[in-house]
Design an enzyme around this catalytic site. Structure first.
Site, PDB file in Angstrom:
ATOM      1  N   CYS A   1       0.846  -1.185   0.000  1.00  0.00           N
ATOM      2  CA  CYS A   1       0.000   0.000   0.000  1.00  0.00           C
ATOM      3  C   CYS A   1       0.888   1.243   0.000  1.00  0.00           C
ATOM      4  O   CYS A   1       1.886   1.321   0.701  1.00  0.00           O
ATOM      5  CB  CYS A   1      -0.934   0.090   1.189  1.00  0.00           C
ATOM      6  SG  CYS A   1      -2.112  -1.246   1.280  1.00  0.00           S
TER       7      CYS A   1
ATOM      8  N   ARG B 252       4.093  -0.367  -4.669  1.00  0.00           N
ATOM      9  CA  ARG B 252       3.763  -0.893  -3.347  1.00  0.00           C
ATOM     10  C   ARG B 252       2.469  -1.708  -3.348  1.00  0.00           C
ATOM     11  O   ARG B 252       2.118  -2.337  -2.345  1.00  0.00           O
ATOM     12  CB  ARG B 252       3.641   0.249  -2.336  1.00  0.00           C
ATOM     13  CG  ARG B 252       4.887   1.096  -2.233  1.00  0.00           C
ATOM     14  CD  ARG B 252       4.687   2.216  -1.246  1.00  0.00           C
ATOM     15  NE  ARG B 252       4.584   1.718   0.102  1.00  0.00           N
ATOM     16  CZ  ARG B 252       5.598   1.474   0.912  1.00  0.00           C
ATOM     17  NH1 ARG B 252       6.823   1.700   0.490  1.00  0.00           N
ATOM     18  NH2 ARG B 252       5.407   1.018   2.116  1.00  0.00           N
TER      19      ARG B 252
ATOM     20  N   TRP C  89      -2.517  -2.839  -1.721  1.00  0.00           N
ATOM     21  CA  TRP C  89      -2.180  -4.242  -1.858  1.00  0.00           C
ATOM     22  C   TRP C  89      -3.036  -4.947  -0.815  1.00  0.00           C
ATOM     23  O   TRP C  89      -2.851  -4.747   0.383  1.00  0.00           O
ATOM     24  CB  TRP C  89      -0.695  -4.471  -1.589  1.00  0.00           C
ATOM     25  CG  TRP C  89      -0.238  -5.863  -1.909  1.00  0.00           C
ATOM     26  CD1 TRP C  89       0.164  -6.343  -3.119  1.00  0.00           C
ATOM     27  CD2 TRP C  89      -0.132  -6.957  -1.000  1.00  0.00           C
ATOM     28  NE1 TRP C  89       0.510  -7.656  -3.018  1.00  0.00           N
ATOM     29  CE2 TRP C  89       0.330  -8.073  -1.732  1.00  0.00           C
ATOM     30  CE3 TRP C  89      -0.400  -7.122   0.360  1.00  0.00           C
ATOM     31  CZ2 TRP C  89       0.536  -9.324  -1.147  1.00  0.00           C
ATOM     32  CZ3 TRP C  89      -0.190  -8.364   0.945  1.00  0.00           C
ATOM     33  CH2 TRP C  89       0.286  -9.444   0.191  1.00  0.00           C
TER      34      TRP C  89
ATOM     35  N   ASN D 282      -1.590   2.313   5.501  1.00  0.00           N
ATOM     36  CA  ASN D 282      -0.700   1.258   5.033  1.00  0.00           C
ATOM     37  C   ASN D 282      -0.277   0.458   6.264  1.00  0.00           C
ATOM     38  O   ASN D 282       0.295   1.019   7.182  1.00  0.00           O
ATOM     39  CB  ASN D 282       0.519   1.884   4.342  1.00  0.00           C
ATOM     40  CG  ASN D 282       1.700   0.929   4.197  1.00  0.00           C
ATOM     41  OD1 ASN D 282       2.844   1.326   4.271  1.00  0.00           O
ATOM     42  ND2 ASN D 282       1.426  -0.334   3.991  1.00  0.00           N
ATOM     43  N   GLY D 283      -0.614  -0.815   6.286  1.00  0.00           N
ATOM     44  CA  GLY D 283      -0.254  -1.640   7.439  1.00  0.00           C
ATOM     45  C   GLY D 283      -1.400  -2.578   7.775  1.00  0.00           C
ATOM     46  O   GLY D 283      -2.275  -2.825   6.941  1.00  0.00           O
TER      47      GLY D 283
ATOM     48  N   GLU E 229      17.824 -17.341  -7.959  1.00  0.00           N
ATOM     49  CA  GLU E 229      17.389 -15.999  -8.347  1.00  0.00           C
ATOM     50  C   GLU E 229      16.844 -15.998  -9.780  1.00  0.00           C
ATOM     51  O   GLU E 229      15.837 -15.343 -10.071  1.00  0.00           O
ATOM     52  CB  GLU E 229      18.570 -15.021  -8.184  1.00  0.00           C
ATOM     53  CG  GLU E 229      18.319 -13.586  -8.599  1.00  0.00           C
ATOM     54  CD  GLU E 229      17.182 -12.896  -7.854  1.00  0.00           C
ATOM     55  OE1 GLU E 229      16.661 -13.432  -6.868  1.00  0.00           O
ATOM     56  OE2 GLU E 229      16.784 -11.807  -8.291  1.00  0.00           O
TER      57      GLU E 229
ATOM     58  N   LYS F 102      13.038 -14.899 -10.779  1.00  0.00           N
ATOM     59  CA  LYS F 102      12.730 -13.845 -11.772  1.00  0.00           C
ATOM     60  C   LYS F 102      11.692 -14.349 -12.777  1.00  0.00           C
ATOM     61  O   LYS F 102      10.760 -13.639 -13.121  1.00  0.00           O
ATOM     62  CB  LYS F 102      13.986 -13.394 -12.535  1.00  0.00           C
ATOM     63  CG  LYS F 102      14.992 -12.563 -11.769  1.00  0.00           C
ATOM     64  CD  LYS F 102      14.550 -11.169 -11.434  1.00  0.00           C
ATOM     65  CE  LYS F 102      13.829 -11.066 -10.150  1.00  0.00           C
ATOM     66  NZ  LYS F 102      14.428 -11.027  -8.894  1.00  0.00           N
TER      67      LYS F 102
ATOM     68  N   GLU G 259       8.205 -14.770 -11.057  1.00  0.00           N
ATOM     69  CA  GLU G 259       7.595 -13.498 -10.655  1.00  0.00           C
ATOM     70  C   GLU G 259       6.924 -12.777 -11.811  1.00  0.00           C
ATOM     71  O   GLU G 259       5.834 -12.254 -11.664  1.00  0.00           O
ATOM     72  CB  GLU G 259       8.680 -12.541 -10.124  1.00  0.00           C
ATOM     73  CG  GLU G 259       9.125 -12.762  -8.730  1.00  0.00           C
ATOM     74  CD  GLU G 259      10.184 -11.736  -8.333  1.00  0.00           C
ATOM     75  OE1 GLU G 259      10.000 -11.096  -7.309  1.00  0.00           O
ATOM     76  OE2 GLU G 259      11.194 -11.575  -9.057  1.00  0.00           O
TER      77      GLU G 259
ATOM     78  N   HIS H 165      18.336 -35.975  -7.355  1.00  0.00           N
ATOM     79  CA  HIS H 165      17.506 -36.436  -6.251  1.00  0.00           C
ATOM     80  C   HIS H 165      16.059 -35.995  -6.397  1.00  0.00           C
ATOM     81  O   HIS H 165      15.364 -35.814  -5.401  1.00  0.00           O
ATOM     82  CB  HIS H 165      18.100 -35.955  -4.923  1.00  0.00           C
ATOM     83  CG  HIS H 165      19.499 -36.454  -4.714  1.00  0.00           C
ATOM     84  ND1 HIS H 165      19.773 -37.765  -4.408  1.00  0.00           N
ATOM     85  CD2 HIS H 165      20.692 -35.829  -4.841  1.00  0.00           C
ATOM     86  CE1 HIS H 165      21.090 -37.925  -4.321  1.00  0.00           C
ATOM     87  NE2 HIS H 165      21.671 -36.759  -4.582  1.00  0.00           N
TER      88      HIS H 165
ATOM     89  N   LYS I 222       6.363  -4.509  -4.128  1.00  0.00           N
ATOM     90  CA  LYS I 222       7.811  -4.373  -3.960  1.00  0.00           C
ATOM     91  C   LYS I 222       8.227  -4.270  -2.501  1.00  0.00           C
ATOM     92  O   LYS I 222       9.287  -4.716  -2.112  1.00  0.00           O
ATOM     93  CB  LYS I 222       8.305  -3.153  -4.730  1.00  0.00           C
ATOM     94  CG  LYS I 222       9.806  -3.095  -4.750  1.00  0.00           C
ATOM     95  CD  LYS I 222      10.332  -2.440  -5.969  1.00  0.00           C
ATOM     96  CE  LYS I 222      11.825  -2.584  -6.045  1.00  0.00           C
ATOM     97  NZ  LYS I 222      12.238  -3.963  -6.398  1.00  0.00           N
TER      98      LYS I 222
HETATM   99  C1  G6P Z   1       9.269  -8.530  -2.294  1.00  0.00           C
HETATM  100  C2  G6P Z   1       9.831  -8.030  -3.596  1.00  0.00           C
HETATM  101  C3  G6P Z   1      11.161  -8.704  -3.880  1.00  0.00           C
HETATM  102  C4  G6P Z   1      12.117  -8.507  -2.722  1.00  0.00           C
HETATM  103  C5  G6P Z   1      11.502  -8.946  -1.392  1.00  0.00           C
HETATM  104  C6  G6P Z   1      12.339  -8.484  -0.213  1.00  0.00           C
HETATM  105  O1  G6P Z   1       8.913  -9.859  -2.405  1.00  0.00           O
HETATM  106  O2  G6P Z   1       8.918  -8.273  -4.654  1.00  0.00           O
HETATM  107  O3  G6P Z   1      11.734  -8.161  -5.056  1.00  0.00           O
HETATM  108  O4  G6P Z   1      13.286  -9.227  -2.954  1.00  0.00           O
HETATM  109  O5  G6P Z   1      10.214  -8.356  -1.225  1.00  0.00           O
HETATM  110  O6  G6P Z   1      12.324  -7.087  -0.175  1.00  0.00           O
HETATM  111  P1  G6P Z   1      13.463  -6.189   0.452  1.00  0.00           P
HETATM  112  O7  G6P Z   1      13.008  -4.788   0.187  1.00  0.00           O
HETATM  113  O8  G6P Z   1      13.501  -6.519   1.916  1.00  0.00           O
HETATM  114  O9  G6P Z   1      14.727  -6.517  -0.227  1.00  0.00           O
END
Ligand code: G6P
Length: 613
Positions: free
Chosen positions: A2, A27, A74, A100-101, A486, A490, A493, A509, A608
Site C-alpha cells: 500500500c 507498493r 495491496w 498502510n499496514g 534468483e 525472476k 515473478e 535427487h 515491492k
Molecule cells: C518482495 C519483492 C522482492 C524482494 C523482497 C524483499 O517480495 O517483490 O523483489 O526481494 O520483497 O524485499 P526487500 O526490500 O527486503 O529486499
C-alpha cells in the site's frame, strides 16, 4: 505494501496525488482512491484496479481542492474491490483516512463499535480505525489529533495513516508505527507519503517520521509532532538526495529493463569510495567501528526475504571463503517465528532493498533483543531497517521501481563482497596476492557487466524459443547456486512460468524426473572450481533430452558442443561470477514476460515493499 500520499497547501491537490500514486504503485496496485476536501465537502473517488483505472473513473468530474489524500492498495483484509479501496470513512462522514499496514486487533474493536451503533461498509481493518477515531472525536469532544492519539493507543499492529476532517480544512494528521511515512515541507505546503518519491519534485526538505509519532500539519501553525504518550518531539529535517531522473523510465519500455541496464553503473556506485586499488584496501565507513567485532565473530547470521535472501546466500559463500567465519542464512520470516539461538557474539547482517520488509524488521528486533550486533545492507536511505540497525552499508543502487529486483541484487552482492574482502584482509584469512587479485577483478566487473548486456539480442532470440514453456529448471553450483534460485524467481515473478532453482548435483535427487524434451534447463556452467562437475550434470540432462541453455565463460567449447544454446560471459574469479551470470537470467525473464504480454513492472499479486508479515 500500500502506498499513501497526501497534500495540504495552495496548489491543486489532485495532480500531486495522482502523480504520487503512480510513483507509489510499486507498493500495490489492487485498487486506488483519493479523498479531496474543498468548500466543506469531502469527495471520495475510489475503484478497483490501478491508478490509471482511478483516473478513468474520475475522468471529467470535479477535482478542485487544495487538501487531499490518496492510496494505492495491496489487499490484505478483504478482496480487491471498489468498497475495500481506501480512503475509508467513519459514521459521521466527516473523516477520510488512508492506511498502510495492518490493524491486528481490528476484530474486538469492530465488535465494540458495532455495539455502539457503527455500521461498516467494507471488509477492511482500516475502516475500523477511522470509525474508532470518529467515535472518540465525537464522544470525547476532542480535536482530530487527540482523537487519533487516543485511538492509536488502543490499536495493535502496523500503520502509516493520514486523516483529514471535513470540518477542519487547514489540518491533516499523520501517524506511523512500523510502516514508513515521510513528511515533505514546502513553501506553505505539506506532503506526506510512504516514501520520498512523490515529494522529491516539490521539495527537498523532509522529515522521516519515527515509530509512535503523530504529526499535525497545520496551514497556520506549521508542523507539530508528538508521540503517542503526548510528549512533544522535535522534527529532524533532512535534505533529500533523490533525483527526479532516477524515477523516470529514461526511454526504456519498462523500469525493469532500465534497471537491468543500469547495473554497470549501479555496481560501480556500490563500490565508489570503498574500493581503493591504489592503496590496496577496502573501506566501508559505515561499519568501521564494528570491524573488530567482525574479526572476533564466532558466527554471522544473514537474514532477508526474496531476492535479498538470495544475495545473502552468496554472502555465506563469500564470508566463509574470505573471512573463515561460519555463516547461516535465514529467511527472516522463519527466523523470527522459531526460537533461534542468538547471542552477543553473533553478527546479524540484515539485507533489504526497501529497508521496510516487515519480517526482516521483526527478525532484527528479535536478534537485537538477544544482544547481537546488527549490520544493515539497505538500498533506501533513511528506511526503517537502516535506522534500527547498529551500523551498515548502503548499496547505493539508486531507486529500484520494477517489482522484480535486479540492480538491487547485484548491488547487495557487491557490498557483501566488499565486506567479506575487508574482514578477510583484517583477519589475515585472505592474504596478499589473492586479496589484490580479487580487488582488481571486482574493479573490472562493471565493464564486464556492460559486455554481458551486449548479448541481449541473442537472449531475446532464446526467450522467443522458450516463452511458452510451462516449466523451467535452473541449475548452479557453489557460488552460482543462489544465482540459479534468483534466475528461477525472476521467471516465476514476472512471466508466471513455474520455475525451480536447484544445486546442479541435487538434480539427481528429484527434478531429473521432470526432464523431457520440452523442459528448458538453464545451467550456469562457467569455468571454475565446479566446472567439470557441472559439465557432467549437463550430460545427465542431455541424456534425458532436456534443452540446455548454458551460461558459459567466453571461449568455452566443451559446453558449446553439448548445449542447445550458450550465452558467453567474460571470465572472472569464481566468487564474482554471480555478479555477471545473473544478468543474462534477468534479461531472459524480462523478454519472456514481455513476449507473454505480462505486466513486467507490476506482476500480479506482488508488491515491492512487503510491510505485512
Ligand atoms: C518482495 C519483492 C522482492 C524482494 C523482497 C524483499 O517480495 O517483490 O523483489 O526481494 O520483497 O524485499 P526487500 O526490500 O527486503 O529486499
Amino acid at each position: 505494501m500500500c502506498g499513501i500520499v497526501a497534500y495540504l497547501g495552495e496548489k491543486q491537490a489532485y495532480p500531486i496525488l495522482i502523480n504520487g500514486l503512480r510513483r507509489l504503485e510499486y507498493r500495490g496496485y489492487d485498487s486506488a482512491g483519493v479523498a479531496l476536501l474543498a468548500d466543506d465537502q469531502l469527495t471520495i473517488y475510489k475503484c478497483q484496479g490501478k491508478v490509471s483505472d482511478l483516473e478513468a473513473h474520475i475522468n471529467g468530474r470535479s477535482t478542485v481542492a487544495n487538501l487531499g489524500i490518496g492510496h494505492t492498495r495491496w489487499a490484505t483484509h478483504g478482496p480487491p474491490n471498489d468498497v475495500n479501496a481506501h480512503p475509508h470513512q467513519g459514521t459521521s462522514g466527516d473523516l477520510a483516512l488512508i492506511h498502510n499496514g495492518i490493524i491486528e486487533n481490528y476484530a474486538p474493536i469492530k465488535e465494540e463499535l458495532v455495539h455502539r451503533g457503527h455500521v461498516f461498509k467494507s471488509d477492511t481493518d482500516t475502516e475500523v480505525l477511522v470509525h474508532l477515531i470518529d467515535d472518540i472525536q465525537r464522544s470525547e469532544g476532542v480535536d482530530l489529533a487527540e482523537a487519533v492519539r487516543l485511538a492509536l493507543a488502543n490499536v495493535v499492529g502496523a500503520y502509516a495513516i493520514v486523516v483529514i476532517d471535513r470540518k477542519n480544512p487547514d489540518v491533516m494528521v499523520a501517524a506511523r508505527k512500523s510502516s514508513p511515512l515521510v513528511i515533505g515541507l514546502g513553501e506553505g505546503e505539506f506532503f506526506c507519503a510512504s516514501d520520498a518519491t512523490p515529494i522529491v519534485e516539490h521539495t527537498k526538505n523532509v522529515v522521516y517520521m519515527e515509530d509512535g509519532e503523530i504529526a499535525v500539519l497545520d496551514r497556520r501553525q506549521g508542523l507539530k509532532i508528538r508521540n503517542i504518550k503526548n510528549q512533544v518531539k522535535t522534527p529532524f529535517i533532512q535534505e533529500l538526495e533523490l533525483h527526479l531522473e532516477a524515477l523516470e523510465k529514461g526511454g526504456y519500455d519498462h523500469f525493469m529493463l532500465k534497471e537491468i541496464h543500469e547495473q554497470s553503473r549501479s555496481i560501480r556506485d556500490s563500490m565508489r569510495g570503498r574500493l581503493n586499488l591504489a592503496k590496496g584496501e577496502v573501506v566501508l565507513g559505515g561499519i568501521k567501528d564494528y570491524e573488530q567485532k567482525f574479526v572476533n565473530a564466532k558466527r554471522i547470521l544473514i537474514v532477508g526475504c526474496g531476492t535479498s535472501w538470495h544475495a545473502g546466500m552468496v554472502g555465506e559463500y563469500l564470508f566463509e571463503e574470505f573471512a573463515r567465519i561460519p555463516v547461516e542464512v535465514e529467511y527472516a520470516s522463519e527466523f523470527r517465528y522459531r526460537n533461534p539461538v542468538v547471542n552477543e557474539d553473533d553478527i546479524v547482517i540484515a539485507i533489504s532493498q526497501s529497508g521496510e520488509t516487515a519480517d526482516t524488521l521483526a527478525a532484527i528486533e528479535l536478534a537485537k533483543g538477544r544482544g547481537a550486533t546488527i549490520i544493515g545492507i539497505c538500498n533506501v536511505v533513511g528506511s526503517s531497517i537502516a535506522r534500527v540497525t547498529h551500523a551498515g552499508s548502503y548499496t547505493h543502487a539508486g531507486p529500484e521501481i520494477g517489482v522484480a529486483s535486479t540492480k538491487a541484487f547485484t548491488a547487495q552482492v557487491t557490498v557483501l563482497t566488499l565486506m567479506a574482502l575487508m574482514i578477510g584482509q583484517k583477519k589475515g584469512t585472505l592474504i596478499g596476492g589473492n586479496f589484490h587479485r580479487l580487488l582488481n577483478e571486482l574493479d573490472a566487473i562493471p565493464d564486464k557487466v556492460q559486455k554481458v548486456l551486449k548479448t541481449e539480442a541473442q537472449i531475446k532470440y532464446i526467450a522467443d524459443i522458450y516463452k511458452d514453456a510451462p516449466n523451467a529448471l535452473y541449475l548452479g553450483r557453489g557460488y552460482t547456486f543462489p544465482v540459479a534460485l534468483e534466475g528461477a524467481l525472476k521467471l516465476k515473478e514476472i512471466s508466471y512460468i513455474h520455475a525451480e532453482g536447484y544445486p546442479a548435483a541435487e538434480m539427481k535427487h528429484g527434478p531429473i524426473a521432470l526432464i523431457d524434451d520440452s523442459m528448458p534447463v538453464f545451467v550456469i556452467a562457467t569455468k571454475g572450481a565446479s566446472y567439470e562437475k557441472v559439465v557432467s550434470n549437463i550430460q545427465e540432462v542431455k541424456a534425458r533430452k532436456g534443452r540446455i541453455i548454458a551460461i558459459v565463460t567466453e571461449g568455452d567449447t566443451v559446453v558449446k558442443d553439448l548445449a542447445d544454446h550458450v550465452i558467453e560471459i567474460p571470465e572472472t574469479a569464481d566468487p564474482l561470477v554471480p555478479l555477471l551470470s545473473v544478468v543474462p537470467l534477468q534479461l531472459i525473464s524480462y523478454h519472456i514476460a514481455v513476449m507473454r504480454g505480462c505486466n513486467v513492472d507490476q506482476p500480479r499479486n506482488l508488491a515491492k515493499s512487503v510491510t505485512v508479515e
